[in-house]
Write a protein that holds these residues in place. Structure first.
Motif, mmCIF file in Angstrom:
data_model
loop_
_atom_site.group_PDB
_atom_site.id
_atom_site.type_symbol
_atom_site.label_atom_id
_atom_site.label_comp_id
_atom_site.label_asym_id
_atom_site.label_seq_id
_atom_site.Cartn_x
_atom_site.Cartn_y
_atom_site.Cartn_z
ATOM 1 N N PHE A 40 0.827 -1.213 0.000
ATOM 2 C CA PHE A 40 0.000 0.000 0.000
ATOM 3 C C PHE A 40 0.860 1.262 0.000
ATOM 4 O O PHE A 40 0.474 2.290 -0.575
ATOM 5 N N VAL A 41 2.010 1.187 0.665
ATOM 6 C CA VAL A 41 2.933 2.327 0.650
ATOM 7 C C VAL A 41 3.421 2.576 -0.781
ATOM 8 O O VAL A 41 3.497 3.730 -1.235
ATOM 9 N N ILE A 42 3.725 1.504 -1.500
ATOM 10 C CA ILE A 42 4.146 1.628 -2.894
ATOM 11 C C ILE A 42 3.044 2.278 -3.723
ATOM 12 O O ILE A 42 3.288 3.202 -4.507
ATOM 13 N N ILE A 43 1.810 1.816 -3.550
ATOM 14 C CA ILE A 43 0.677 2.390 -4.288
ATOM 15 C C ILE A 43 0.508 3.869 -3.953
ATOM 16 O O ILE A 43 0.254 4.698 -4.839
ATOM 17 N N ALA A 44 0.650 4.201 -2.668
ATOM 18 C CA ALA A 44 0.483 5.594 -2.237
ATOM 19 C C ALA A 44 1.530 6.495 -2.887
ATOM 20 O O ALA A 44 1.211 7.585 -3.385
ATOM 21 N N PHE A 45 2.778 6.054 -2.914
ATOM 22 C CA PHE A 45 3.846 6.865 -3.500
ATOM 23 C C PHE A 45 3.713 6.959 -5.020
ATOM 24 O O PHE A 45 3.891 8.035 -5.608
ATOM 25 N N VAL A 46 3.408 5.831 -5.663
ATOM 26 C CA VAL A 46 3.237 5.845 -7.117
ATOM 27 C C VAL A 46 2.086 6.781 -7.495
ATOM 28 O O VAL A 46 2.198 7.597 -8.422
ATOM 29 N N SER A 47 0.965 6.684 -6.786
ATOM 30 C CA SER A 47 -0.213 7.509 -7.086
ATOM 31 C C SER A 47 0.072 8.986 -6.856
ATOM 32 O O SER A 47 -0.366 9.855 -7.631
ATOM 33 N N TYR A 48 0.796 9.271 -5.799
ATOM 34 C CA TYR A 48 1.085 10.664 -5.434
ATOM 35 C C TYR A 48 1.995 11.330 -6.474
ATOM 36 O O TYR A 48 1.710 12.418 -6.959
ATOM 37 N N PHE A 49 3.080 10.643 -6.817
ATOM 38 C CA PHE A 49 4.071 11.262 -7.699
ATOM 39 C C PHE A 49 3.745 11.106 -9.189
ATOM 40 O O PHE A 49 4.298 11.832 -10.022
ATOM 41 N N ALA A 50 2.841 10.185 -9.513
ATOM 42 C CA ALA A 50 2.444 10.036 -10.919
ATOM 43 C C ALA A 50 1.250 10.922 -11.273
ATOM 44 O O ALA A 50 0.914 11.065 -12.447
ATOM 45 N N SER A 51 0.622 11.512 -10.269
ATOM 46 C CA SER A 51 -0.535 12.374 -10.524
ATOM 47 C C SER A 51 -0.072 13.733 -11.042
ATOM 48 O O SER A 51 1.040 14.193 -10.757
ATOM 49 N N GLU A 52 -0.949 14.384 -11.785
ATOM 50 C CA GLU A 52 -0.607 15.668 -12.395
ATOM 51 C C GLU A 52 -0.976 16.822 -11.474
ATOM 52 O O GLU A 52 -1.849 16.716 -10.626
ATOM 53 N N GLY A 53 -0.313 17.952 -11.684
ATOM 54 C CA GLY A 53 -0.650 19.156 -10.956
ATOM 55 C C GLY A 53 0.000 19.237 -9.587
ATOM 56 O O GLY A 53 0.718 18.331 -9.145
ATOM 57 N N LEU A 120 -8.526 -2.560 -2.708
ATOM 58 C CA LEU A 120 -8.687 -1.814 -1.458
ATOM 59 C C LEU A 120 -8.032 -0.439 -1.515
ATOM 60 O O LEU A 120 -8.415 0.464 -0.773
ATOM 61 N N ALA A 121 -7.037 -0.290 -2.405
ATOM 62 C CA ALA A 121 -6.307 0.983 -2.502
ATOM 63 C C ALA A 121 -7.069 2.033 -3.310
ATOM 64 O O ALA A 121 -6.540 3.129 -3.534
ATOM 65 N N TYR A 122 -8.284 1.728 -3.708
ATOM 66 C CA TYR A 122 -9.084 2.658 -4.513
ATOM 67 C C TYR A 122 -9.111 4.084 -3.942
ATOM 68 O O TYR A 122 -8.883 5.054 -4.685
ATOM 69 N N PRO A 123 -9.379 4.279 -2.629
ATOM 70 C CA PRO A 123 -9.412 5.656 -2.123
ATOM 71 C C PRO A 123 -8.054 6.360 -2.201
ATOM 72 O O PRO A 123 -7.997 7.585 -2.360
#
Length: 260
Positions: A40-53, A120-123
């Motif tokens: 989940f930590v990996i998903i959180a970091f990937v989602s955070y840094f791959a998002s735009e803006g 589960l990582a949807y949110p």
């Protein structure tokens, strides 16, 4: 959002594949549980840094909370596993699956857990792609709920490990500390943290759809991978049966008086 999901699918596949290779080398498929929080930590970091803006306060808080939970859980399970060998559940699977253990474990243990992780990582993914309002009352409430859950899980885990080191016999039951008010305070804490994340995410566009994630975690803990194992383990323990009558199953509350 689906682009971000595709990126995360790739990241989690690589992570779980690596865990699988390590498990085969050391002949211990139960290490998949150690990697649960870290995934989940990996998903959180990937989602955070791959998002735009520019990143919002809400996004940064979710990243921080998921990281605190996941890394603490990873370290706790890693330290606990040292010198213990393969968990009995996975050892039994190994016997049942026989010569096909590697291929079955790859799909039914590692890939399946990775798929559940992504579901589960949807949110966590949603908060990084959806339009967000300011940091509202729901986010504040969610942060409070998350902190309560984190304390219950971390303190409950600590009390359990301390008890295991000093208990006099194998069938002795922990009935003090947080365990006096709930038979599963650490699992309650886990669920509370996910409900906290849900409340924080409500403030983003379609944030209400993240409800199923917290609800699914509750279902897993209560019916699948958490509570049932302990109740089955102590089914013939008389002391535990009394403890069950006195103490709430999940949500902490004051113990009941039981007539002897």
């Amino acid at each position: 959002m689906w682009d971000l999901y595709v990126i995360n699918i790739g990241a989690i596949f690589l992570f779980m594949f690596t865990m699988f290779i390590i498990a085969q080398l050391i002949k211990d498929n139960s290490i998949v549980d150690i990697g649960w929080g870290l995934g989940f930590v990996i998903i959180a970091f990937v989602s955070y840094f791959a998002s735009e803006g520019e990143h919002s306060l809400r996004q940064t808080i979710v990243l921080t909370l998921v990281s605190l939970w996941g890394i603490r859980l990873f370290l706790h399970l890693l330290i606990r596993s040292i010198g213990r060998g393969e968990d009995f559940r996975y050892a039994n699977f190994r016997k049942q699956w026989g010569k096909n253990v590697r291929i079955i474990a790859f799909f039914r243990v590692f890939m399946m857990q990775g798929a559940i992780m992504l579901l589960l990582a949807y949110p966590i993914i949603l908060v990084n792609v959806a339009e967000s309002s300011g940091f509202d009352i729901f986010a504040v409430l969610g942060l409070i709920v998350w902190v309560i859950g984190f304390l219950f899980q971390s303190i409950g885990d600590y009390q359990l490990e301390h008890f295991k080191k000093r208990k006099k016999h194998k069938e002795e039951i922990l009935k003090s500390g947080l365990w006096r008010f709930s038979r599963h305070p650490n699992y309650f804490g886990e669920a509370a943290m996910w409900w906290g994340i849900f409340l924080i995410v409500i403030g983003v566009q379609n944030g209400w759809t993240a409800f199923f994630s917290a609800a699914f975690i509750n279902l897993l803990l209560l019916k699948v991978s958490g509570v049932p194992f302990l109740d089955k383990r102590y089914a013939g323990n008389e002391e535990y049966q009394i403890y069950k009558q006195e103490t709430n199953l999940f949500i902490p509350w004051f113990p009941k008086k039981v007539n002897s």
